[in-house]
Design a protein around this motif. Sequence first.
Motif, PDB file in Angstrom:
ATOM      1  N   ARG A 180       0.533  15.659   3.893  1.00 22.60           N
ATOM      2  CA  ARG A 180       1.935  15.252   3.778  1.00 22.60           C
ATOM      3  C   ARG A 180       2.079  14.137   2.747  1.00 22.60           C
ATOM      4  O   ARG A 180       1.321  13.166   2.768  1.00 22.60           O
ATOM      5  N   ILE A 181       3.043  14.292   1.849  1.00 27.83           N
ATOM      6  CA  ILE A 181       3.379  13.216   0.917  1.00 27.83           C
ATOM      7  C   ILE A 181       4.266  12.229   1.661  1.00 27.83           C
ATOM      8  O   ILE A 181       5.273  12.612   2.272  1.00 27.83           O
ATOM      9  N   GLN A 182       3.879  10.966   1.609  1.00 23.90           N
ATOM     10  CA  GLN A 182       4.583   9.931   2.358  1.00 23.90           C
ATOM     11  C   GLN A 182       5.803   9.435   1.596  1.00 23.90           C
ATOM     12  O   GLN A 182       5.746   9.168   0.390  1.00 23.90           O
ATOM     13  N   LYS A 183       6.904   9.268   2.318  1.00 27.00           N
ATOM     14  CA  LYS A 183       8.070   8.632   1.730  1.00 27.00           C
ATOM     15  C   LYS A 183       7.808   7.128   1.616  1.00 27.00           C
ATOM     16  O   LYS A 183       6.899   6.597   2.256  1.00 27.00           O
ATOM     17  N   ALA A 184       8.647   6.459   0.846  1.00 28.73           N
ATOM     18  CA  ALA A 184       8.438   5.033   0.591  1.00 28.73           C
ATOM     19  C   ALA A 184       8.390   4.221   1.883  1.00 28.73           C
ATOM     20  O   ALA A 184       7.517   3.362   2.064  1.00 28.73           O
ATOM     21  N   ARG A 185       9.302   4.496   2.789  1.00 27.39           N
ATOM     22  CA  ARG A 185       9.358   3.711   4.026  1.00 27.39           C
ATOM     23  C   ARG A 185       8.202   4.035   4.962  1.00 27.39           C
ATOM     24  O   ARG A 185       7.857   3.234   5.838  1.00 27.39           O
ATOM     25  N   GLU A 186       7.633   5.202   4.808  1.00 23.47           N
ATOM     26  CA  GLU A 186       6.426   5.531   5.570  1.00 23.47           C
ATOM     27  C   GLU A 186       5.208   4.844   4.969  1.00 23.47           C
ATOM     28  O   GLU A 186       4.344   4.334   5.690  1.00 23.47           O
ATOM     29  N   ARG A 187       5.153   4.806   3.656  1.00 26.96           N
ATOM     30  CA  ARG A 187       3.999   4.210   2.968  1.00 26.96           C
ATOM     31  C   ARG A 187       3.867   2.718   3.264  1.00 26.96           C
ATOM     32  O   ARG A 187       2.776   2.215   3.513  1.00 26.96           O
ATOM     33  N   VAL A 188       4.992   2.017   3.221  1.00 29.38           N
ATOM     34  CA  VAL A 188       4.933   0.568   3.328  1.00 29.38           C
ATOM     35  C   VAL A 188       4.440   0.112   4.699  1.00 29.38           C
ATOM     36  O   VAL A 188       3.931  -1.000   4.857  1.00 29.38           O
ATOM     37  N   LYS A 189       4.564   0.989   5.702  1.00 29.46           N
ATOM     38  CA  LYS A 189       4.044   0.651   7.025  1.00 29.46           C
ATOM     39  C   LYS A 189       2.512   0.652   7.030  1.00 29.46           C
ATOM     40  O   LYS A 189       1.888  -0.092   7.790  1.00 29.46           O
ATOM     41  N   ARG A 190       1.925   1.466   6.182  1.00 30.31           N
ATOM     42  CA  ARG A 190       0.465   1.557   6.097  1.00 30.31           C
ATOM     43  C   ARG A 190      -0.106   0.683   4.979  1.00 30.31           C
ATOM     44  O   ARG A 190      -1.259   0.261   5.044  1.00 30.31           O
ATOM     45  N   ASP A 191       0.689   0.484   3.946  1.00 39.35           N
ATOM     46  CA  ASP A 191       0.185  -0.197   2.745  1.00 39.35           C
ATOM     47  C   ASP A 191       1.305  -1.078   2.188  1.00 39.35           C
ATOM     48  O   ASP A 191       2.114  -0.631   1.367  1.00 39.35           O
ATOM     49  N   ARG A 192       1.365  -2.316   2.628  1.00 41.02           N
ATOM     50  CA  ARG A 192       2.461  -3.224   2.256  1.00 41.02           C
ATOM     51  C   ARG A 192       2.482  -3.538   0.765  1.00 41.02           C
ATOM     52  O   ARG A 192       3.516  -3.892   0.203  1.00 41.02           O
ATOM     53  N   ASP A 193       1.335  -3.414   0.106  1.00 44.49           N
ATOM     54  CA  ASP A 193       1.233  -3.843  -1.293  1.00 44.49           C
ATOM     55  C   ASP A 193       1.243  -2.705  -2.299  1.00 44.49           C
ATOM     56  O   ASP A 193       0.974  -2.925  -3.482  1.00 44.49           O
ATOM     57  N   PHE A 194       1.519  -1.465  -1.831  1.00 46.82           N
ATOM     58  CA  PHE A 194       1.478  -0.375  -2.816  1.00 46.82           C
ATOM     59  C   PHE A 194       2.537  -0.625  -3.892  1.00 46.82           C
ATOM     60  O   PHE A 194       3.604  -1.172  -3.640  1.00 46.82           O
ATOM     61  N   GLY A 195       2.207  -0.204  -5.101  1.00 46.29           N
ATOM     62  CA  GLY A 195       3.141  -0.331  -6.217  1.00 46.29           C
ATOM     63  C   GLY A 195       3.214  -1.702  -6.853  1.00 46.29           C
ATOM     64  O   GLY A 195       3.966  -1.896  -7.821  1.00 46.29           O
ATOM     65  N   LEU A 196       2.451  -2.665  -6.343  1.00 50.37           N
ATOM     66  CA  LEU A 196       2.482  -3.995  -6.938  1.00 50.37           C
ATOM     67  C   LEU A 196       1.451  -4.083  -8.058  1.00 50.37           C
ATOM     68  O   LEU A 196       0.341  -3.552  -7.925  1.00 50.37           O
ATOM     69  N   PRO A 197       1.772  -4.743  -9.167  1.00 49.78           N
ATOM     70  CA  PRO A 197       0.832  -4.830 -10.297  1.00 49.78           C
ATOM     71  C   PRO A 197      -0.288  -5.825  -9.985  1.00 49.78           C
ATOM     72  O   PRO A 197      -0.121  -7.034 -10.120  1.00 49.78           O
ATOM     73  N   GLN A 198      -1.422  -5.281  -9.557  1.00 50.00           N
ATOM     74  CA  GLN A 198      -2.537  -6.158  -9.149  1.00 50.00           C
ATOM     75  C   GLN A 198      -3.748  -5.963 -10.038  1.00 50.00           C
ATOM     76  O   GLN A 198      -4.047  -6.782 -10.891  1.00 50.00           O
ATOM     77  N   THR A 199      -4.438  -4.848  -9.870  1.00 53.43           N
ATOM     78  CA  THR A 199      -5.708  -4.665 -10.581  1.00 53.43           C
ATOM     79  C   THR A 199      -5.629  -3.716 -11.763  1.00 53.43           C
ATOM     80  O   THR A 199      -6.570  -3.619 -12.541  1.00 53.43           O
ATOM     81  N   GLY A 200      -4.537  -2.998 -11.906  1.00 54.67           N
ATOM     82  CA  GLY A 200      -4.481  -2.039 -12.996  1.00 54.67           C
ATOM     83  C   GLY A 200      -3.099  -1.429 -13.106  1.00 54.67           C
ATOM     84  O   GLY A 200      -2.151  -1.859 -12.422  1.00 54.67           O
ATOM     85  N   PRO A 201      -2.938  -0.418 -13.964  1.00 54.59           N
ATOM     86  CA  PRO A 201      -1.635   0.228 -14.135  1.00 54.59           C
ATOM     87  C   PRO A 201      -1.128   0.801 -12.812  1.00 54.59           C
ATOM     88  O   PRO A 201      -1.892   1.336 -12.007  1.00 54.59           O
ATOM     89  N   VAL A 202       0.158   0.706 -12.610  1.00 51.94           N
ATOM     90  CA  VAL A 202       0.795   1.247 -11.405  1.00 51.94           C
ATOM     91  C   VAL A 202       1.294   2.658 -11.711  1.00 51.94           C
ATOM     92  O   VAL A 202       2.036   2.848 -12.678  1.00 51.94           O
ATOM     93  N   PRO A 203       0.890   3.675 -10.931  1.00 55.05           N
ATOM     94  CA  PRO A 203       1.407   5.024 -11.163  1.00 55.05           C
ATOM     95  C   PRO A 203       2.933   5.055 -11.062  1.00 55.05           C
ATOM     96  O   PRO A 203       3.541   4.292 -10.290  1.00 55.05           O
ATOM     97  N   MET A 204       3.548   5.925 -11.832  1.00 54.39           N
ATOM     98  CA  MET A 204       5.009   5.996 -11.848  1.00 54.39           C
ATOM     99  C   MET A 204       5.574   6.264 -10.461  1.00 54.39           C
ATOM    100  O   MET A 204       6.599   5.688 -10.078  1.00 54.39           O
TER     101      MET A 204
END
Length: 920
Positions: free
Chosen positions: A823-847
């Motif tokens: 299942r592809i996770q929606k944004a609100r589902e993702r943030v419950k598992r991974d609060r920091d997804f999409g943040l520019p930390q170690t490398g390019p952020v996927p679109m």
Amino acid sequence: MSHKRRLIEHRLPLKEISEASAREKSIRHGHISTLHIWWARRPLAASRAAVFATLVPDTEENYQLVKKIVPWEAVKDGNSKDILEARRRVLEASGGTPPRVLDPFAGGGAIPLEALRLGCEAHALDLNPVAYLILKATLEYPQRFGQPNSRAVPTYIRALDQAHAQAKDQAAQGTTRLLEEGGEAQEEGPFSKAYRENPLAAEVRYWGEWVLERARQELAQFYPKDPDGRTPVAYLWARTVTCTNPTCRAEVPLVRQWWLAKKDKKRIALKPLVDREAKRVDFQVVEVPQGEDWPDQGTIQRGNAACLVCGTVVPVENVRSKAKQGNWGERMLAVVLAEQGGGKAYRPANNEDRAVFERARVRLAELQASHTEELSLVPDEPLPPKGTLGFRVNLYGIQTWGQLFNPRQALALVTFAKWVREAHAEMLKQGMDAELAKAVAMYLAIVHDRLADKNASLAVWHNTRENPEHVFGRQALPMVWDYAEINALVANGWPNALEWVWLAITGCSFASDVPASVHRGTATRLPFPDGYFDAVVTDPPYYDAVPYADLSDFFYVWLRRTVGHLYPEHFRTPLTPKGQEAVQNPVRHGGDNEKAKRFFEEMMGEAFREMHRVLKPEGKATVVFAHKSTEAWETLISALIGAGFQVEASWPLQTEMQTRLRARGSAALASSTFLGCTKRVGQGTVGLFAQVREEMQRTIQPRLEEFWDSGIRAADFFMAAIGPGLEAFSRYDEVRRADGRRVEVGEFLDEVRKIVLEFALERVLGAKAEAGAVDGPTQFALLTLWAYGLEAPSDEARKIAQSTGVSLPELGSLVRVEGEKTRIQKARERVKRDRDFGLPQTGPVPMVDALQRAILMLREGREALAQYLDAVGYLRSSAFWLVAQALAEILEGEDEGRDLHELLTLREGLVRVAQVERLL
């Protein structure tokens, strides 16, 4: 040797075929599905299209004719002019001689019936004895005995007309013509007219009524009318266990829910009346006001039962244990009554209802005690062993097929079975032709099978239709806690079953006046000479999808008792033969699933080699695959190529009823894929991978353009591309790399997939130049959502990921893998598992990550949103905004789709905000 290109090798009107096939699921009158259940039977529309397209040349006229012959209206009242034209073209394409067509896995008979309809010499083969009888009832007997004016009207049919005329005192009315009989003028009545129109259907109806009247004389006392004259049509039961609370020990009815009728204007439920002092539960029938939903909650969930008296929960392990030890019971809860106006009424079961049932139990015991025949009165043949695919009832102490019926159900079935046998004997006494008598008796046995399917302790009550379900609502025998016992003499009992069979006979008789050749045997040893058939069209079994032999034993044990003596060569064994059945069933291989899988694949390889042997050099083969597992059908395609076939085309057809042919948010693969094949020319040929790949790349591009322009999309687009993708590969016995390593089918298909995905990505984005700027995770999200919606088969998700240069684990919180589904996770589902997804930390952020993070930031204001998108480098990226537009369209109707549309409306404003901040 060159092959003339057939229609199926180049094009098919998929939309029209799919729509007709899906619609067919709701069609009943005259359809072969109403004759006798057979699992995973192909739709007639898809079968008709496949046979026709396999046999006729690729012309625009034939392409357009397919659209005209697939609707049900083309065949429901006989063969339309378009069907007759299709038949003419099939005959013309084969040089004036009807082409020989074989289905070696004929099952329910859909494919050979359509071959008959199109004027072919049809041959149908199946290993299963139940399927063999269904095939004769579909493809042989209606064509032999069901044609108009083919038999003289017998005396007992004329007697019906005389009785009818006398009863109505209208002997002079309704005349169609005068007949001379015994020197006296006789007027033909409706029964004689019906006989002339279809002798077989008329005989089955007459003898079906004959059986009913004699069974009624024995059974009516066990289905008494109510004092007010209303007739019970069903009795609703629940299995029971004893509460495990030592201070309670009340009887616990196992009930899923309490609804009896749940409609907009009719809401009736069974309400428990709990007497805690007496530790007893009684019931009353009540109307449920709109807004109340208490009937939704019964006493059992996931096998755990709640006591209505004390609230103790009896765990599923305890329920099973009691069942295995024979320490559970059953209780009649309610009675369904037929109203004079045609509706249904309900009342609680009472002591008199239970007393009548006990008298039926006593009567059955008496019959069993006096029974002297070798074959038991009630089937005592064993159910398949525990662990058998689709079987759960044997986990609850049910060990024999006869135990699936309560005593009154069993009494009804053994009584009807007796009169089916007696009817055959009486037919012969009346001077009926022996073959016709055998055929009529077989249809009466099929009526009996339909009765058993509705009158077992596994048939639940459908509260919106107010009817009992069939035992086989799906391809399994799961445990049922509460069930409906029908009155076998009325409504959904014998009369209803007889009517459906009569209609199916009529429908099959329309198809052709030439019978098919029906054979019983294994597809791995076909009883035909080399090069005998012009075409093989078949829907083979599919791994562990349907345990045909085990399921069909439900009917086999009763067929032994109704017509087994008429077909002794097919009913010698206690149960259906299983040793040579092509199925992946670990129970038959010591519990070893891999061994069972290898056995199935070896069997299919042998079957494909036999198909290749009996096919003419210029012959065509069309093979249907249900493709829920990509890896599995790749193995089967490999076996097909290994048998000597060249794959020319692959056509995905949707055969399920849906409000849309493909529903977003689900793994909506088309139900089946039709592979068009020819016999490969030459033996021992080896292709070089580099050359074969180059040829594939050259030939597949224009076909992809065709598929896209014709409206093929999503998962179906991938499936359609497999045929032309494999055309070059399957031209050789094997393909090798420069270093000598053999290239497998799956490996080559990965190459095909890459090309298809690149093409699809460019079309989805609407800009070829921008596709190269899209990162791997975003390509994966775009293509998977476009093809499958939010949920995809895991092996297909894995392959898409590989084709886009990533792996599923690398996608992190974007996906959630749950066994066979990803299942592809929606944004609100993702943030419950991974609060920091999409943040520019170690490398390019996927679109895709940036888009989902931006969605979460919509309420934080334009300034924060502009700063984020600027920081990750996408604020001014045209590719980024193309991806946002594409995803918004793909997710139309989803919350995330609406959020993306909102984000798109802010684009220009966000750029201006960023410019102002830079100036400051």
